[in-house]
Design an enzyme around this catalytic site. Sequence first.
Site, short mmCIF file in Angstrom:
data_model
loop_
_atom_site.label_atom_id
_atom_site.label_comp_id
_atom_site.label_asym_id
_atom_site.label_seq_id
_atom_site.Cartn_x
_atom_site.Cartn_y
_atom_site.Cartn_z
CD GLU A 178 -2.65 1.00 2.78
OE1 GLU A 178 -2.88 0.43 3.14
OE2 GLU A 178 -3.43 2.33 3.41
CD GLU A 217 -2.34 7.94 5.52
OE1 GLU A 217 -3.52 7.22 5.23
OE2 GLU A 217 -1.30 7.48 5.71
#
Length: 572
Positions: A167, A172
């Site tokens: 990932e 974020e």
Amino acid sequence: MKKYLFSIKNNLFLVLFLLIILTPFAVNAQVDVVYNDLVWSDEFETNGAINSTKWHHQTQLPNGGSWFNGEVQHYTNLITNSFVNNGFLNIVAKRENYTNQGVTKQFTSARLNSKFAFLYGRVDIRAKIPTNQGTWPALWMLGKNVNEDGGFFDAEFGNTGWPACGEIDIMEHGITQSQPEGYIQSAIHTPSSFGSTVNHGGTIAANLGNDFHVYSMNWSPFEITFLLDGVAFYTYNPAVKNPQTWPFDSEQYILLNIAMGGIAGNIPSNFSQATMEIDYVRVYQNILDDNEAPINFTASVGEVTSSTIELLLNAEDNSGNVTYTISYGDENITTANPSGEEKSIIIPNLTSNTTYDFSVAASDVTGNEYANNPILLSATTTGFTGCSGTDTEAQQGSFSIGYSYSFETIGNDVQITFELLDTDKVGVVAFLWRQNPFTEYQMTNLSGNNFTYTITEQSIGTTISYAVKFAYAGGLSVTKYFSYLVGDDCTLTINPTTETDLFTFLNPTKEYIHINSTVPIDKIEIHNLLGKLVLVSSTLNEPINIKNLPKGMYVVSVYQGNKKSVKKMIVK
């Protein structure tokens, strides 16, 4: 930036020309491989529903009826949660009761999968993200092979669980409440570190929530670099690349979403909705066939310290990128750099007063090799010139064994190295604390629980004061502050005798050390230059086996009653 008095997106040719000509110059010096060719994008030109040829709504709930991380939203394919308007993609998280798949939730949002997957390249996403409490906007990537029901590629390719699929979190926000306002994070999740991963970096985005920023990720076969508005702030480049640390040798796809609650925190009662606006998503690769080998390859030795040797490499290649392979002893390092730009490689963790031989080869990313490979270099590390030791004192938390520390002046820089000696801590990351004014810096992991950070442009003769925060699963421990006089080389000023000259030995030595003393000796200790105890012996009349000690300099301490004598030892 996007909405001028005219629309540049109305002229696709001009856009592509500007992208190809201008974009590489913004990132050339900060990434190892520059990607020039726009291979996939969405400019969000058509108002209404998202382009279904490019995007997939992921709405299927995982097992248990909820999304991961304690999130409380339903992802939907409703046009109220994701739509294009006036050239922008809008992803909207809303407070509303919504029942789907037999489950009712109080919040809705959207999670989009790109129907395009790729191996190596750069992603640029220009977006304005929400900063509302309890929201978790994310721009990220997953391996095309992830086994996640409801994902676009799952039915055909989903044969690998998370995190083995890998990932890459490009951006974020909302899950690092301890960080200052405006902080955005990028992270890597692999089998070696996932969830609260140690592989992350962050930076401050000016006027976050009100302004658009370009969030970028540059992914080569050698490293992954994250950039904000064209400025690199974190690079993931594990020393050992295997399926545990580097599942990034297969295609990945892009995800865009806003999650709600969970590790993003409580959602205020007055929350109604939050929107992430995305101007464009662009993917670049290099698609030109390359049959020409690099030319004009040069390699030389740069700065040398007691523990590092710098190699300066440069070559040119028509592809725009050059790959360098460095071999020394049993070690191999492979890296890359834009064509014609000097690459500085710092070889770390070396032994002082030791000669190292290097073999350096140049090729391009395709594999075409420089005609006269390799170039051979040799350099000898200097003697250690710094202050070091071990301690157990903590200003926060506690240490079960302790830590070692080292301060070394290199020119006008100070290299600070700390190692956590506790064996009961897992998932360790380290942050250097400057005492005044207080500042926190994330340290670079050398190996194990050994971390370093270099303070630049210091004035010789000034005193600095630093501590280290070790964070780990379940807590943290902070060392005391250590004051260091820049330029001091106190290790080399160790008095041969602390109280009396208790012993002699052959120095330099190898394989064995034989302590000669005219008085009874109680104990012998050997420490490395980081202050770590590497050998204890009460063998007084026989040679002490030091075959397992790496070459370099050590400190030998001999005890007799309340007397102690200290001398330096060089192992050849």
